[in-house]
Motif scaffolding. Structure first.
Motif, PDB file in Angstrom:
ATOM      1  N   ARG A   1      -3.752  10.524  -4.834  1.00 56.12           N
ATOM      2  CA  ARG A   1      -5.209  10.687  -4.702  1.00 56.12           C
ATOM      3  C   ARG A   1      -5.682  10.349  -3.291  1.00 56.12           C
ATOM      4  O   ARG A   1      -5.238   9.372  -2.693  1.00 56.12           O
ATOM      5  CB  ARG A   1      -5.921   9.786  -5.718  1.00 56.12           C
ATOM      6  CG  ARG A   1      -7.457   9.907  -5.663  1.00 56.12           C
ATOM      7  CD  ARG A   1      -8.111   9.095  -6.771  1.00 56.12           C
ATOM      8  NE  ARG A   1      -7.967   7.660  -6.588  1.00 56.12           N
ATOM      9  CZ  ARG A   1      -8.765   6.920  -5.814  1.00 56.12           C
ATOM     10  NH1 ARG A   1      -9.731   7.505  -5.106  1.00 56.12           N
ATOM     11  NH2 ARG A   1      -8.587   5.622  -5.734  1.00 56.12           N
ATOM     12  N   LYS A   2      -6.599  11.145  -2.778  1.00 50.18           N
ATOM     13  CA  LYS A   2      -7.155  10.905  -1.447  1.00 50.18           C
ATOM     14  C   LYS A   2      -8.162   9.754  -1.498  1.00 50.18           C
ATOM     15  O   LYS A   2      -8.810   9.529  -2.510  1.00 50.18           O
ATOM     16  CB  LYS A   2      -7.848  12.160  -0.901  1.00 50.18           C
ATOM     17  CG  LYS A   2      -6.994  13.428  -0.944  1.00 50.18           C
ATOM     18  CD  LYS A   2      -5.760  13.302  -0.085  1.00 50.18           C
ATOM     19  CE  LYS A   2      -4.982  14.621  -0.075  1.00 50.18           C
ATOM     20  NZ  LYS A   2      -3.688  14.506   0.624  1.00 50.18           N
ATOM     21  N   GLY A   3      -8.288   9.056  -0.385  1.00 51.92           N
ATOM     22  CA  GLY A   3      -9.316   8.028  -0.251  1.00 51.92           C
ATOM     23  C   GLY A   3      -9.124   6.811  -1.122  1.00 51.92           C
ATOM     24  O   GLY A   3     -10.088   6.233  -1.621  1.00 51.92           O
ATOM     25  N   GLN A   4      -7.869   6.374  -1.312  1.00 53.62           N
ATOM     26  CA  GLN A   4      -7.625   5.205  -2.156  1.00 53.62           C
ATOM     27  C   GLN A   4      -7.959   3.896  -1.446  1.00 53.62           C
ATOM     28  O   GLN A   4      -8.469   2.963  -2.055  1.00 53.62           O
ATOM     29  CB  GLN A   4      -6.159   5.170  -2.590  1.00 53.62           C
ATOM     30  CG  GLN A   4      -5.754   6.306  -3.496  1.00 53.62           C
ATOM     31  CD  GLN A   4      -4.285   6.209  -3.879  1.00 53.62           C
ATOM     32  OE1 GLN A   4      -3.849   5.216  -4.466  1.00 53.62           O
ATOM     33  NE2 GLN A   4      -3.515   7.223  -3.542  1.00 53.62           N
TER      34      GLN A   4
ATOM     35  N   ILE B   1       0.833  -1.200   0.000  1.00 51.43           N
ATOM     36  CA  ILE B   1       0.000   0.000   0.000  1.00 51.43           C
ATOM     37  C   ILE B   1       0.871   1.257   0.000  1.00 51.43           C
ATOM     38  O   ILE B   1       0.603   2.224  -0.724  1.00 51.43           O
ATOM     39  CB  ILE B   1      -0.959  -0.007   1.202  1.00 51.43           C
ATOM     40  CG1 ILE B   1      -2.066  -1.037   0.988  1.00 51.43           C
ATOM     41  CG2 ILE B   1      -1.568   1.376   1.434  1.00 51.43           C
ATOM     42  CD1 ILE B   1      -3.018  -1.176   2.152  1.00 51.43           C
ATOM     43  N   LYS B   2       1.920   1.241   0.808  1.00 45.91           N
ATOM     44  CA  LYS B   2       2.830   2.386   0.861  1.00 45.91           C
ATOM     45  C   LYS B   2       3.385   2.709  -0.524  1.00 45.91           C
ATOM     46  O   LYS B   2       3.430   3.874  -0.949  1.00 45.91           O
ATOM     47  CB  LYS B   2       3.968   2.120   1.833  1.00 45.91           C
ATOM     48  CG  LYS B   2       5.026   3.227   1.863  1.00 45.91           C
ATOM     49  CD  LYS B   2       6.204   2.829   2.692  1.00 45.91           C
ATOM     50  CE  LYS B   2       7.274   3.922   2.660  1.00 45.91           C
ATOM     51  NZ  LYS B   2       7.760   4.211   1.301  1.00 45.91           N
ATOM     52  N   LYS B   3       3.793   1.680  -1.258  1.00 48.00           N
ATOM     53  CA  LYS B   3       4.369   1.902  -2.580  1.00 48.00           C
ATOM     54  C   LYS B   3       3.351   2.513  -3.535  1.00 48.00           C
ATOM     55  O   LYS B   3       3.670   3.426  -4.318  1.00 48.00           O
ATOM     56  CB  LYS B   3       4.895   0.572  -3.137  1.00 48.00           C
ATOM     57  CG  LYS B   3       5.702   0.714  -4.405  1.00 48.00           C
ATOM     58  CD  LYS B   3       6.354  -0.606  -4.785  1.00 48.00           C
ATOM     59  CE  LYS B   3       7.201  -0.456  -6.050  1.00 48.00           C
ATOM     60  NZ  LYS B   3       7.854  -1.746  -6.421  1.00 48.00           N
ATOM     61  N   ILE B   4       2.103   2.030  -3.452  1.00 50.63           N
ATOM     62  CA  ILE B   4       1.060   2.530  -4.357  1.00 50.63           C
ATOM     63  C   ILE B   4       0.702   3.980  -4.041  1.00 50.63           C
ATOM     64  O   ILE B   4       0.608   4.829  -4.944  1.00 50.63           O
ATOM     65  CB  ILE B   4      -0.185   1.622  -4.284  1.00 50.63           C
ATOM     66  CG1 ILE B   4       0.126   0.269  -4.938  1.00 50.63           C
ATOM     67  CG2 ILE B   4      -1.386   2.280  -4.960  1.00 50.63           C
ATOM     68  CD1 ILE B   4      -0.959  -0.765  -4.759  1.00 50.63           C
ATOM     69  N   VAL B   5       0.503   4.303  -2.755  1.00 52.19           N
ATOM     70  CA  VAL B   5       0.078   5.670  -2.422  1.00 52.19           C
ATOM     71  C   VAL B   5       1.229   6.669  -2.528  1.00 52.19           C
ATOM     72  O   VAL B   5       0.991   7.874  -2.637  1.00 52.19           O
ATOM     73  CB  VAL B   5      -0.567   5.738  -1.017  1.00 52.19           C
ATOM     74  CG1 VAL B   5      -1.789   4.832  -0.943  1.00 52.19           C
ATOM     75  CG2 VAL B   5       0.427   5.388   0.080  1.00 52.19           C
ATOM     76  N   ASP B   6       2.459   6.184  -2.503  1.00 49.38           N
ATOM     77  CA  ASP B   6       3.580   7.088  -2.761  1.00 49.38           C
ATOM     78  C   ASP B   6       3.623   7.491  -4.233  1.00 49.38           C
ATOM     79  O   ASP B   6       4.077   8.581  -4.579  1.00 49.38           O
ATOM     80  CB  ASP B   6       4.901   6.423  -2.368  1.00 49.38           C
ATOM     81  CG  ASP B   6       5.175   6.517  -0.870  1.00 49.38           C
ATOM     82  OD1 ASP B   6       4.441   7.256  -0.189  1.00 49.38           O
ATOM     83  OD2 ASP B   6       6.103   5.835  -0.389  1.00 49.38           O
TER      84      ASP B   6
ATOM     85  N   ASP C   1       5.837   5.408  10.110  1.00 50.59           N
ATOM     86  CA  ASP C   1       6.465   6.721   9.986  1.00 50.59           C
ATOM     87  C   ASP C   1       6.438   7.215   8.546  1.00 50.59           C
ATOM     88  O   ASP C   1       6.196   8.398   8.283  1.00 50.59           O
ATOM     89  CB  ASP C   1       7.910   6.672  10.490  1.00 50.59           C
ATOM     90  CG  ASP C   1       7.994   6.525  12.001  1.00 50.59           C
ATOM     91  OD1 ASP C   1       6.959   6.732  12.660  1.00 50.59           O
ATOM     92  OD2 ASP C   1       9.077   6.205  12.515  1.00 50.59           O
ATOM     93  N   SER C   2       6.682   6.321   7.609  1.00 51.24           N
ATOM     94  CA  SER C   2       6.724   6.739   6.210  1.00 51.24           C
ATOM     95  C   SER C   2       5.343   7.092   5.673  1.00 51.24           C
ATOM     96  O   SER C   2       5.223   7.767   4.652  1.00 51.24           O
ATOM     97  CB  SER C   2       7.352   5.642   5.344  1.00 51.24           C
ATOM     98  OG  SER C   2       6.535   4.490   5.337  1.00 51.24           O
ATOM     99  N   LEU C   3       4.280   6.622   6.350  1.00 50.72           N
ATOM    100  CA  LEU C   3       2.916   6.950   5.932  1.00 50.72           C
ATOM    101  C   LEU C   3       2.364   8.184   6.649  1.00 50.72           C
ATOM    102  O   LEU C   3       1.199   8.516   6.493  1.00 50.72           O
ATOM    103  CB  LEU C   3       1.997   5.752   6.179  1.00 50.72           C
ATOM    104  CG  LEU C   3       2.119   4.622   5.150  1.00 50.72           C
ATOM    105  CD1 LEU C   3       1.398   3.379   5.626  1.00 50.72           C
ATOM    106  CD2 LEU C   3       1.585   5.052   3.799  1.00 50.72           C
ATOM    107  N   ALA C   4       3.204   8.828   7.441  1.00 54.13           N
ATOM    108  CA  ALA C   4       2.771  10.052   8.118  1.00 54.13           C
ATOM    109  C   ALA C   4       2.302  11.066   7.085  1.00 54.13           C
ATOM    110  O   ALA C   4       2.974  11.322   6.088  1.00 54.13           O
ATOM    111  CB  ALA C   4       3.922  10.622   8.938  1.00 54.13           C
ATOM    112  N   GLY C   5       1.091  11.615   7.315  1.00 51.57           N
ATOM    113  CA  GLY C   5       0.520  12.558   6.373  1.00 51.57           C
ATOM    114  C   GLY C   5      -0.246  11.904   5.253  1.00 51.57           C
ATOM    115  O   GLY C   5      -0.923  12.587   4.478  1.00 51.57           O
ATOM    116  N   ARG C   6      -0.130  10.586   5.125  1.00 50.12           N
ATOM    117  CA  ARG C   6      -0.836   9.849   4.074  1.00 50.12           C
ATOM    118  C   ARG C   6      -1.980   9.010   4.630  1.00 50.12           C
ATOM    119  O   ARG C   6      -2.852   8.587   3.885  1.00 50.12           O
ATOM    120  CB  ARG C   6       0.135   8.919   3.334  1.00 50.12           C
ATOM    121  CG  ARG C   6       1.322   9.614   2.678  1.00 50.12           C
ATOM    122  CD  ARG C   6       2.368   8.583   2.288  1.00 50.12           C
ATOM    123  NE  ARG C   6       3.518   9.156   1.596  1.00 50.12           N
ATOM    124  CZ  ARG C   6       4.544   9.734   2.209  1.00 50.12           C
ATOM    125  NH1 ARG C   6       4.551   9.842   3.529  1.00 50.12           N
ATOM    126  NH2 ARG C   6       5.546  10.225   1.506  1.00 50.12           N
TER     127      ARG C   6
END
Length: 428
Positions: A105-108, A96-101, A125-130
Motif C-alpha cells: 500500500r502507498k503512503g504507509q 519499516i522495510k519488513k512491513i512495506v515489503d 538500496d532495498s527500499l529503492a522504488g518504495r
C-alpha cells in the motif's frame, strides 16, 4: 510559532502529496525547526502521529520495533503513520522495510527528521522504488512573501527566454535585501528583534551540536566541531581548503572531512560540486560550500546592518548575498519542470561562474553582484564560457542577479535581473 508564521504556504506540499500517493514510505528531512512537524501534521492530520523525542516511545520502539509499528498502524486504513525525529531510532529502518515489503500500500509511513534515517546502504538500496526522500529547507523568500514559486530556472532553460515573461519584480533597496539576509528563513526565529534572533540562532547551533550530531556519529571533540561551524560561516560561498581547516580546528584532515559530511547531512551547509566539461585539466575540481541559512551565518559572525555600511565591511555582503541566491534556487529546485543540478565552475586562469545550473542540453550560468548597477564587464566570464569556453557546445543562458531594480538584456541570451525576480511572477 506565532499565528502569522504558522500557516505560511510551503511550496513543497504538492511534492509531498505526490510522494504519498506513489511511494510506500515518505522520508522528509531538513534542518531542525524549519517546520517539518507542523507541515506533516497540517497536511496529514488524519494519520497517527508519534514522536521519538518522547523517551518512552523511543524505548518501546527500540525494544520491539516491528511489534510497535504493527500496533501503531492498526486501524489506520489509508492514513499514514507519521514518525517525527525518526533518526533517533537505529532499529526503525529495517522494521519499516519488513512491513512495506509485506504490504504494498502507498503512503504507509511519513518520517521526519533532521537527518536521513536510511543511512545504511543495503537498507536504502532495498527500499529503492518504495521510498521517496524530500528535503524541507528554511523558508524561501517567495514563501515568506506568500508569492508564487520561483520559476526563473524554467524560464531561463527556454530556447528563447523573454523579459516580457517576467513580471515586474518587487522594488527593493539594498537595505531591504540586507534585512532579508539577516532575518534568515526559520519560521519562529526570523521575526524576532535582531538581538534576540541572533542569540536564538547561536543557541540553535549549540543544540544541533549537542543533540543532533550524535544521531549520525559520535563526535569526540564537539568544541572543535563548533569552531568548524564558525569557520564555515566565515567561508560561505567559497571553495574550502580542508587542510587549512584542519590546522585551525586542530583536527586531522580525515576528521574535518567527516565533520563536513555531518554538516551537510544536517543541512547546515550545502555543497556545490565543480562542473567539469571533460575537455582538459584546466578546470578546478574543488567544491564550493554555502551556509544554508544566511540568518544563522550572519548571527555566528555577529553581522548587523551596520556591518555592510561604508566604513565597515561592505565587501562582506558579497559572499552572504551569493549564498542567499543559492538558497533561493535550491529551495525551488524540486518543483521545477525540468531536472536541474546546481554546480559552480572555475578555470585555472580564474574565470569563474558562481552558480552553473545544468539542465542537460542547456546550461544557465549565474553571477551574483552586490551592486545596484550592471555593466558589460559583469558578463565577460558568462559570454566567454558560452562562446569560446566549455559551454560552446550547448545552449547557454547567462544571468547576473544584482541589487538594482531593472530587468535588462545584454544580448545573446544574457540578462541582468533584480534578485527579487527570484520571487516574482513568470509566465511560461
Amino acid at each position: 510559532m506565532n499565528s502569522t508564521e504558522e500557516y505560511l504556504p510551503r511550496h513543497l506540499i504538492p511534492e509531498l502529496e505526490d510522494a504519498l500517493a506513489t511511494a510506500r514510505v515518505v522520508n522528509l528531512v531538513g534542518p531542525r525547526q524549519v517546520g517539518k512537524t507542523t507541515l506533516v501534521r497540517d497536511l496529514f492530520g488524519h494519520g497517527n502521529f508519534v514522536t521519538l523525542d518522547d523517551a518512552a516511545v523511543l524505548a518501546a520502539l527500540d525494544a520491539d520495533p516491528e511489534g510497535q509499528l504493527v500496533s501503531l498502524t492498526a486501524g489506520l486504513k489509508d492514513a499514514p503513520l507519521i514518525i517525527d525525529e525518526a533518526q533517533r531510532s537505529k532499529k526503525l529502518a529495517l522494521a519499516i522495510k519488513k512491513i512495506v515489503d509485506a504490504n504494498r500500500r502507498k503512503g504507509q509511513f511519513v518520517l521526519t527528521g533532521s537527518s536521513n534515517v536510511f543511512t545504511t546502504t543495503d537498507v536504502a538500496d532495498s527500499l529503492a522504488g518504495r521510498m521517496r526522500t524530500l528535503k524541507l529547507w528554511p523558508l524561501s523568500t517567495a514563501e515568506i512573501k506568500r508569492a508564487q514559486l520561483n520559476r526563473v530556472m524554467d524560464w531561463a532553460m527556454q530556447t528563447n527566454p523573454s523579459l516580457v515573461q517576467l513580471g515586474d519584480p518587487e522594488e527593493l533597496t539594498r537595505r531591504d535585501y540586507i534585512d532579508l539576509i539577516l532575518a534568515g528563513g526559520f519560521p519562529e526565529t526570523r521575526t524576532l528583534p535582531l538581538r534576540s534572533r541572533q542569540r536564538q540562532y547561536r543557541d540553535y547551533i549549540d543544540a544541533v551540536v549537542d543533540r543532533d550530531v550524535a544521531d549520525i556519529m559520535p563526535v569526540r571533540k564537539p568544541d572543535a566541531l563548533r569552531i568548524l561551524i564558525d569557520q564555515m560561516a566565515v567561508r560561505t560561498a567559497q571553495e574550502i581548503n580542508a587542510s587549512e581547516l584542519a590546522k585551525l580546528t586542530k583536527l586531522q584532515r580525515i576528521t574535518v572531512d567527516q565533520y563536513l559530511d555531518i554538516l551537510i547531512r544536517l543541512s547546515l551547509v550545502t555543497k556545490l560540486g565543480a562542473w567539469t566539461s571533460g575537455e582538459g585539466k584546466r578546470e578546478i575540481k574543488q567544491p564550493k560550500f554555502h551556509f544554508v541559512d544566511t540568518g544563522v551565518s550572519c548571527a555566528l559572525r555577529r553581522f548587523t546592518e551596520a556591518t555592510f555600511s561604508v566604513g565597515n565591511s561592505p565587501e562582506s555582503l558579497g559572499g552572504v548575498l551569493e549564498s542567499f541566491v543559492v538558497g533561493e534556487l535550491q529551495r525551488a529546485l524540486p518543483m521545477q519542470d525540468g531536472d536541474y543540478r546546481l554546480y559552480h565552475w572555475r578555470s585555472a586562469d580564474q574565470r569563474e561562474i558562481d552558480v552553473l545550473i545544468d539542465g542537460g542540453h542547456h546550461l544557465v550560468n549565474v553571477e551574483v553582484k552586490s551592486s545596484t548597477s550592471v555593466t558589460n564587464d559583469d558578463f565577460k566570464h558568462l559570454k566567454w564560457f558560452s562562446t569560446d569556453g566549455p559551454g560552446r557546445t550547448r545552449a547557454c543562458t547567462g544571468i547576473v542577479f544584482y541589487l538594482g531594480k531593472e530587468k535588462l538584456t545584454f544580448g545573446d541570451r544574457n540578462y541582468a535581473l533584480p534578485i527579487s525576480s527570484l520571487w516574482g511572477t513568470v509566465a511560461l
